[in-house]
Design a protein around this motif. Structure first.
Motif, PDB file in Angstrom:
ATOM      1  N   THR A   1      -8.765  -0.710   6.588  1.00 48.09           N
ATOM      2  CA  THR A   1      -8.343  -0.152   5.304  1.00 48.09           C
ATOM      3  C   THR A   1      -7.781   1.250   5.532  1.00 48.09           C
ATOM      4  OG1 THR A   1     -10.415   0.982   4.766  1.00 48.09           O
ATOM      5  CG2 THR A   1     -10.290  -1.379   4.273  1.00 48.09           C
TER       6      THR A   1
ATOM      7  N   ASP B   1     -11.975  -1.889  -0.975  1.00 50.90           N
ATOM      8  CA  ASP B   1     -10.746  -2.556  -1.391  1.00 50.90           C
ATOM      9  C   ASP B   1     -10.003  -1.757  -2.460  1.00 50.90           C
ATOM     10  OD1 ASP B   1     -11.261  -4.642   0.332  1.00 50.90           O
ATOM     11  OD2 ASP B   1     -12.261  -5.872  -1.186  1.00 50.90           O
ATOM     12  N   SER B   2     -10.679  -0.769  -3.050  1.00 48.96           N
ATOM     13  CA  SER B   2     -10.065   0.050  -4.109  1.00 48.96           C
ATOM     14  C   SER B   2      -9.539   1.377  -3.587  1.00 48.96           C
ATOM     15  CB  SER B   2     -11.100   0.333  -5.218  1.00 48.96           C
ATOM     16  OG  SER B   2     -11.588  -0.856  -5.780  1.00 48.96           O
TER      17      SER B   2
ATOM     18  N   PHE C   1      -6.183   2.447  -4.944  1.00 51.91           N
ATOM     19  CA  PHE C   1      -6.279   2.960  -6.316  1.00 51.91           C
ATOM     20  C   PHE C   1      -6.856   4.374  -6.339  1.00 51.91           C
ATOM     21  CE2 PHE C   1      -9.391   3.823  -9.671  1.00 51.91           C
ATOM     22  CZ  PHE C   1      -8.533   3.960 -10.763  1.00 51.91           C
ATOM     23  N   ILE C   2      -7.903   4.617  -5.535  1.00 53.59           N
ATOM     24  CA  ILE C   2      -8.557   5.931  -5.537  1.00 53.59           C
ATOM     25  C   ILE C   2      -7.582   7.014  -5.073  1.00 53.59           C
ATOM     26  CG2 ILE C   2     -10.375   7.297  -4.439  1.00 53.59           C
ATOM     27  CD1 ILE C   2     -12.067   4.719  -4.383  1.00 53.59           C
TER      28      ILE C   2
ATOM     29  N   TRP D   1     -18.300  -1.833  -7.881  1.00 54.32           N
ATOM     30  CA  TRP D   1     -17.709  -1.469  -6.598  1.00 54.32           C
ATOM     31  C   TRP D   1     -18.625  -1.798  -5.416  1.00 54.32           C
ATOM     32  CZ3 TRP D   1     -15.038   3.938  -7.607  1.00 54.32           C
ATOM     33  CH2 TRP D   1     -13.770   3.698  -8.176  1.00 54.32           C
TER      34      TRP D   1
ATOM     35  N   THR E   1       0.814  -1.218   0.000  1.00 50.89           N
ATOM     36  CA  THR E   1       0.000   0.000   0.000  1.00 50.89           C
ATOM     37  C   THR E   1       0.846   1.266   0.000  1.00 50.89           C
ATOM     38  OG1 THR E   1      -0.160  -0.236   2.413  1.00 50.89           O
ATOM     39  CG2 THR E   1      -1.982  -1.080   1.095  1.00 50.89           C
TER      40      THR E   1
ATOM     41  N   PRO F   1     -15.885  -4.027  -2.871  1.00 50.05           N
ATOM     42  CA  PRO F   1     -14.780  -3.685  -3.772  1.00 50.05           C
ATOM     43  C   PRO F   1     -14.399  -2.215  -3.712  1.00 50.05           C
ATOM     44  CG  PRO F   1     -16.318  -5.162  -4.873  1.00 50.05           C
ATOM     45  CD  PRO F   1     -16.962  -4.769  -3.571  1.00 50.05           C
ATOM     46  N   LEU F   2     -15.355  -1.339  -3.356  1.00 48.79           N
ATOM     47  CA  LEU F   2     -15.024   0.088  -3.234  1.00 48.79           C
ATOM     48  C   LEU F   2     -13.982   0.306  -2.146  1.00 48.79           C
ATOM     49  CD1 LEU F   2     -15.495   3.079  -3.911  1.00 48.79           C
ATOM     50  CD2 LEU F   2     -17.325   3.084  -2.203  1.00 48.79           C
TER      51      LEU F   2
ATOM     52  N   MET G   1     -15.643   8.913 -10.385  1.00 42.62           N
ATOM     53  CA  MET G   1     -15.589   7.834  -9.393  1.00 42.62           C
ATOM     54  C   MET G   1     -16.900   7.731  -8.621  1.00 42.62           C
ATOM     55  SD  MET G   1     -11.743   8.132  -7.807  1.00 42.62           S
ATOM     56  CE  MET G   1     -10.288   7.749  -8.796  1.00 42.62           C
TER      57      MET G   1
END
Length: 534
Positions: free
Chosen positions: A210, A328-329, A332-333, A313, A93, A325-326, A302
């Motif tokens: 997260t 978990d993303s 990326f964001i 997501w 990360t 999934p949002l 987004m």
């Protein structure tokens, strides 16, 4: 030019000297965790020979302690050395987010944004603008303690206010509020990775942590600390600078003045802390405008992707909590929201000229993190050994029973944990090192008492930051001292610490009060992360 002080040595001076001597005896973090690794290996071997086992509440089977210095232990270690390192969650990360943050920082995007915010604030609001910028600036990692103070001093002086108040206030807000921010930072990813590596073996570990698991708490903390920092700068620090007749003009540099610290990192920091222009050029303003437009477009896209029915997501139930999934993303964001505007700003402002400059700039960030990668090798081995041997489980279960036996199981236990972290922070200023150390014991312990790991991580943030601006173990304290000496050649370490102290206790108490509000109201500290494990 050197100056000799004839002031008598006070109790405070002796106390600070004692802290400095004790802290100097601590080894380098890599060596420290190597020693702890060997200690855990020895203890685990002795416990296995004694036939020690533990049963974690919620787990049907007992866990026997496994020793490192046994045939089984040595086989585990020799076959998992690389996996322990590469599989250390923060590497995945932090390094990913760092690539984008480096572009945003090295192109000048973050620095220009800070200058715009401070420069556009009215005179009366400057202290509060410094507070907001300071507690948010950890998005630049340690660079915030070099960039924010001199910029705040320049803007204060331009507005007819005392530059020393801006310098001191900027460092205090950035340093004492380092573990919180209005934005998601690489520190959030780092802490989350360490927390998840600790909870991997718990039967009831609560919600997955997260980079946004403390976001609600961070926003509330940032706002409170920003206002408090502004108040202290305006009502305490600046009036004191005026009463003490502290100079408002920098003195000419004297090349013969001996350096206070020979540390190479500190010297490099000082070189990068040279004065910058407080006002923005036309190209910088155009770059910021273009970057802001790109950020807005990207954020809207987004949001649309996340909110449309049937979004990939969303989770199986069509929502976002507790897992999706949002969430978990998030890496990326955050990556996209720093990289895109950083690139646009760079090419519009001229700090990036060709596409070949982009990987070069990214590489500079990875180069700067080389010491962390080396430390992560040892941290990964320590965490993996702690989990594999089950020593952490033994400490957690017995620690939880001990707290229950003395009746310290609610918020008082959390307060005690924060006080411990604040004291340790005087000697271990690296947040990743300290969270690796205390998280391995306290996250499982508090989980057994029913606390979410994400909430324990939020409590750790309070102890991780407030006291680091008064410890000689923080190399950036010496960077600040060099900045102060530009105005006051006779200033010493005591000068800096004395000016930082008015921030430490109020910050700690206010931050603890915010945590208490979340605790007693039951508010989530972040998306899907409450106080207690369901």
């Amino acid at each position: 030019m050197t100056a000799t002080s004839t002031a008598p040595v006070t109790r405070t001076d002796r106390l600070l000297a004692g802290v400095e001597r004790a802290g100097n005896k601590l080894p380098d973090p890599f060596i420290l965790f190597l020693g702890l690794f060997l200690l855990v290996g020895l203890v685990s071997t002795l416990l296995q020979l004694a036939g020690t086992s533990v049963t974690i509440p919620g787990d049907d089977e007992s866990r026997a302690v496994r020793g490192l210095f046994t045939a089984q232990g040595l086989t585990w270690f020799t076959t998992s050395l690389g996996e322990n390192f590469i599989g250390f969650p923060p590497l995945q990360t932090v390094l990913t987010i760092l690539l984008a943050v480096t572009v945003a920082e090295r192109t000048g995007f973050l620095g220009a944004g800070i200058r715009l915010l401070l420069g556009s604030a009215p005179r009366w609001a400057l202290p509060y603008a410094v507070g907001v910028v300071g507690v948010t600036s950890s998005v630049m990692a340690d660079a915030c303690m070099i960039v924010v103070p001199p910029l705040a001093a320049m803007v204060f002086k331009a507005a007819g206010r005392h530059p020393m108040a801006g310098l001191i206030g900027g460092f205090a807000a950035a340093g004492a509020g380092y573990s919180t921010s209005l934005l998601v930072t690489s520190l959030d990813a780092l802490f989350a990775g360490i927390t998840n590596s600790v909870t991997a073996t718990l039967p009831a570990a609560g919600a997955t942590v997260t980079p946004v698991s403390n976001y609600y708490f961070n926003v509330a903390s940032s706002l409170v600390l920003a206002v408090l920092a502004g108040f202290l700068i305006d009502r305490v620090i600046e009036p004191r600078m005026v009463r003490q007749d502290v100079p408002t003009e920098e003195l000419p540099e004297d090349d013969d003045t001996p350096a206070t610290s020979s540390d190479a990192d500190t010297a490099a920091a000082l070189r990068s802390a040279q004065p910058m222009e407080a006002t923005l050029t036309g190209r910088e303003r155009r770059g910021l405008l273009a970057a802001a437009l790109v950020t807005a477009v990207l954020a809207v896209l987004m949001a649309v992707v996340a909110l449309v029915p049937g979004s990939p997501w969303r989770n199986a139930e069509g929502g976002f909590l507790p897992e999706s999934p949002l969430l978990d993303s998030v890496v990326f964001i955050v990556f996209a929201l720093f990289l895109a505007p950083g690139l646009v700003y760079g090419f519009v402002s001229g700090s990036l000229r060709t596409s070949a400059d982009v990987p070069r700039v990214m590489g500079q960030g990875i180069k700067d993190m080389a010491s962390f990668v080396v430390l992560a090798f040892m941290l990964g081995q320590f965490i993996a050994l702690f989990n594999w041997t089950n020593v952490g489980s033994v400490l957690a279960v017995n620690g939880a029973r001990g707290l229950e036996a003395v009746g310290l199981v609610g918020f008082p236990a959390i307060l005690g944990f924060m006080v411990l972290c604040s004291l340790l922070n005087l000697f271990i200023v690296s947040g990743s090192s300290m969270w690796t150390l205390v998280g391995a014991v306290f996250v499982p312990m508090f989980a057994l008492l029913g606390f979410e790991p994400g909430f324990v991580q939020a409590a750790f943030r309070v102890g991780d930051s407030a006291t680091q601006v008064i410890t000689p173990m923080n190399p950036y304290v010496f960077v600040l001292l060099m900045m102060v000496k530009r105005y006051e050649p006779d200033a010493g370490l005591g000068t800096v610490i004395a000016r930082m102290l008015p921030f430490v206790v109020p910050f700690w108490l206010a931050w603890a009060a915010v945590l208490a509000l979340f605790y007693f109201t039951g508010l989530d500290v972040g998306p899907g992360v409450g106080i207690r494990i369901p």
